[in-house]
Design a protein around this motif. Structure first.
Motif, PDB file in Angstrom:
ATOM      1  N   ALA A  55       1.611   0.865   0.357  1.00 37.74           N
ATOM      2  CA  ALA A  55       2.372   0.202  -0.709  1.00 37.74           C
ATOM      3  C   ALA A  55       2.534   1.121  -1.910  1.00 37.74           C
ATOM      4  O   ALA A  55       3.590   1.128  -2.559  1.00 37.74           O
ATOM      5  CB  ALA A  55       1.672  -1.094  -1.117  1.00 37.74           C
ATOM      6  N   ASN A  56       1.525   1.922  -2.216  1.00 34.60           N
ATOM      7  CA  ASN A  56       1.619   2.851  -3.338  1.00 34.60           C
ATOM      8  C   ASN A  56       2.442   4.090  -3.001  1.00 34.60           C
ATOM      9  O   ASN A  56       2.900   4.783  -3.915  1.00 34.60           O
ATOM     10  CB  ASN A  56       0.211   3.280  -3.774  1.00 34.60           C
ATOM     11  N   LEU A  57       2.628   4.371  -1.716  1.00 35.01           N
ATOM     12  CA  LEU A  57       3.481   5.495  -1.316  1.00 35.01           C
ATOM     13  C   LEU A  57       4.945   5.092  -1.174  1.00 35.01           C
ATOM     14  O   LEU A  57       5.822   5.958  -1.144  1.00 35.01           O
ATOM     15  CB  LEU A  57       2.988   6.073   0.020  1.00 35.01           C
ATOM     16  N   THR A  58       5.215   3.793  -1.095  1.00 37.52           N
ATOM     17  CA  THR A  58       6.589   3.323  -0.883  1.00 37.52           C
ATOM     18  C   THR A  58       7.559   3.790  -1.965  1.00 37.52           C
ATOM     19  O   THR A  58       8.684   4.205  -1.639  1.00 37.52           O
ATOM     20  CB  THR A  58       6.611   1.787  -0.770  1.00 37.52           C
ATOM     21  N   PRO A  59       7.213   3.755  -3.269  1.00 38.03           N
ATOM     22  CA  PRO A  59       8.164   4.272  -4.269  1.00 38.03           C
ATOM     23  C   PRO A  59       8.547   5.733  -4.033  1.00 38.03           C
ATOM     24  O   PRO A  59       9.695   6.119  -4.269  1.00 38.03           O
ATOM     25  CB  PRO A  59       7.410   4.104  -5.594  1.00 38.03           C
ATOM     26  N   HIS A  60       7.598   6.534  -3.574  1.00 33.69           N
ATOM     27  CA  HIS A  60       7.906   7.942  -3.294  1.00 33.69           C
ATOM     28  C   HIS A  60       8.927   8.055  -2.164  1.00 33.69           C
ATOM     29  O   HIS A  60       9.905   8.820  -2.265  1.00 33.69           O
ATOM     30  CB  HIS A  60       6.618   8.680  -2.918  1.00 33.69           C
ATOM     31  N   TYR A  61       8.737   7.285  -1.092  1.00 32.55           N
ATOM     32  CA  TYR A  61       9.654   7.350   0.040  1.00 32.55           C
ATOM     33  C   TYR A  61      11.006   6.724  -0.305  1.00 32.55           C
ATOM     34  O   TYR A  61      12.036   7.148   0.221  1.00 32.55           O
ATOM     35  CB  TYR A  61       9.031   6.670   1.257  1.00 32.55           C
ATOM     36  N   MET A  62      11.010   5.729  -1.173  1.00 36.75           N
ATOM     37  CA  MET A  62      12.282   5.154  -1.605  1.00 36.75           C
ATOM     38  C   MET A  62      13.089   6.187  -2.383  1.00 36.75           C
ATOM     39  O   MET A  62      14.317   6.258  -2.261  1.00 36.75           O
ATOM     40  CB  MET A  62      12.033   3.922  -2.466  1.00 36.75           C
ATOM     41  N   GLY A  63      12.410   7.008  -3.182  1.00 36.39           N
ATOM     42  CA  GLY A  63      13.103   8.069  -3.904  1.00 36.39           C
ATOM     43  C   GLY A  63      13.720   9.090  -2.974  1.00 36.39           C
ATOM     44  O   GLY A  63      14.773   9.663  -3.276  1.00 36.39           O
ATOM     45  N   LEU A  64      13.077   9.337  -1.829  1.00 35.07           N
ATOM     46  CA  LEU A  64      13.642  10.266  -0.845  1.00 35.07           C
ATOM     47  C   LEU A  64      14.803   9.643  -0.081  1.00 35.07           C
ATOM     48  O   LEU A  64      15.753  10.345   0.295  1.00 35.07           O
ATOM     49  CB  LEU A  64      12.554  10.696   0.146  1.00 35.07           C
ATOM     50  N   ALA A  65      14.722   8.333   0.165  1.00 35.17           N
ATOM     51  CA  ALA A  65      15.723   7.675   1.000  1.00 35.17           C
ATOM     52  C   ALA A  65      16.971   7.255   0.230  1.00 35.17           C
ATOM     53  O   ALA A  65      18.048   7.113   0.831  1.00 35.17           O
ATOM     54  CB  ALA A  65      15.104   6.449   1.680  1.00 35.17           C
TER      55      ALA A  65
END
Length: 396
Positions: A55-65
């Motif tokens: 859940a804490n890594l999701t913002p990082h992956y959303m920024g990539l996607a």
């Protein structure tokens, strides 16, 4: 503000955008999930913490996607319009390509704001929370579980082995424990038991049932043996230092904090350069959303008769190369190079190329920005097709 045409184009873009964003983020999260499960199990932590870390890594992956979602959403929408008679009807009615692109630019502006909030504030806090969980796992603060069938050391004077564990440690079977001190050691075996919390956060209670205690005191001639039906043993938890404060690195700083620290004379030059590079990279990453429609729209327009997908391949390749090179430019800024000669120069080149492709599609009659790619592919593929046919005839 929006007429029916704008609403129609936005619907055509948002559908593929959401699907692409969801698939890209899901693939990235699933790939990381396997590594996190392996890490948490090796550290002896509870499996449930994996989902909190994800859940804490999701913002990082959303920024990539988000960028790839915006690119493919716009490209697929205009490809669908151009493959039908809709695009011809719109242009014949006097509607310019720039007017058709207005909803895409407004959507890009919205994503720019979302991405700025994401990389500027949400990602730094979520990254810090993730690093805090990693620290707690390694220090045992998350309640590391006992690995079944292994001898586990608690500090320097205690060893514990469990044959079977259920209900998160509340039901243990086949227990062996040895505690050592300056006088000797005490060995305990029990058929069953369990861990229970105490009022003191630095200790945990191990309650044993139906066991045997052997006191191996060096001052005694022979060991003392005691059988019991219930025995409580207090186990001290290892001391752990508190986790560091947020902002230990540039990735954990918000945009205002980066702005305040990028020229701070108190910091070392190497750290200031890293902060400066990350600050300019975040600004560039958000502003790139305004350029993506210029790239996606001409790449999406295609000939109805051929229906080639060259634009999809070329646009994705350009975006990947742009992002990879931009990461290299951030590293160059961290080494002391000016951000305007690296990050912003590359951004300007990307914008010029994208606007140039859009201009060809919008203002040149029959303009096809990828016509040369198709010609080169025809030159390369024609001999290959002939060779393939010749081989098939020879085998027949």
């Amino acid at each position: 503000m929006f007429n029916r045409l704008d609403q129609y184009i936005i619907r055509q873009i948002t559908g593929p955008l959401i699907v692409t964003l969801s698939i890209a983020a899901l693939l990235l999260i699933l790939e990381k999930m396997l590594k996190l499960f392996d890490f948490v199990v090796n550290e002896g932590g509870p499996v449930s913490v994996v989902f909190n870390m994800l859940a804490n890594l999701t913002p990082h992956y959303m920024g990539l996607a988000l960028p790839i979602g915006m690119l493919l959403g716009t490209l697929i929408a205009f490809r669908k319009i151009s493959m039908s008679s809709e695009y011809d009807a719109m242009t014949n009615a006097g509607i310019s390509l720039f007017r058709l692109a207005r909803p895409a630019f407004l959507l890009a502006l919205l994503l720019l704001v979302i991405n700025t909030i994401l990389v500027g504030w949400i990602q730094p806090y979520s990254r810090y929370a993730y690093e805090g969980m990693v620290f707690d796992l390694r220090s045992g603060a998350l309640g590391a579980s006992i690995r079944v069938g292994e001898f586990v050391e608690f500090g320097d004077n205690m060893v514990l082995r469990i044959e079977e564990s259920n209900n998160e440690g509340a039901e243990l079977k086949g227990i062996f424990m040895e505690r050592r001190d300056s006088r000797g050691s005490v060995a305990v075996t029990a058929e069953r038991g369990g861990f229970f919390a105490t009022s003191d956060e630095q200790t945990i209670l191990l309650r044993l049932y139906d066991g045997t205690l052997i006191d191996l005191n060096e001052s005694q001639n022979k060991p003392r043996v005691l059988t019991f039906s219930q025995q409580d043993i207090t186990i001290p938890l290892p001391d752990s230092a508190p986790f560091r404060g947020r902002g230990g690195e540039e990735l954990e700083m918000t945009l205002p904090e980066l702005w305040a620290e990028k020229d701070n004379p108190i910091l070392e030059e190497e750290l200031r350069n890293s902060i400066r590079g990350n600050y300019h990279w975040r600004l560039m990453h958000s502003l790139s959303f305004l350029v993506l429609p210029f790239l996606a729209i001409p790449m999406g327009l295609t000939n109805k008769r051929t229906g080639r997908s060259t634009g999809i391949v070329v646009s994705i390749a350009l975006l990947i190369v742009y992002n990879e090179v931009m990461e290299g430019m951030e590293t160059a800024v961290a080494s002391g190079v000016s951000p305007y000669l690296t990050i912003w120069a590359l951004f300007a080149l990307f914008a010029v190329v994208s606007i140039g492709l859009f201009r060809v599609a919008a203002y040149k009659v029959g303009g096809d920005p990828l016509a040369w790619v198709d010609k080169v592919w025809d030159v390369i593929s024609t001999p290959l097709r002939r060779l393939t046919r010749w081989i098939m005839k020879a085998e027949a």
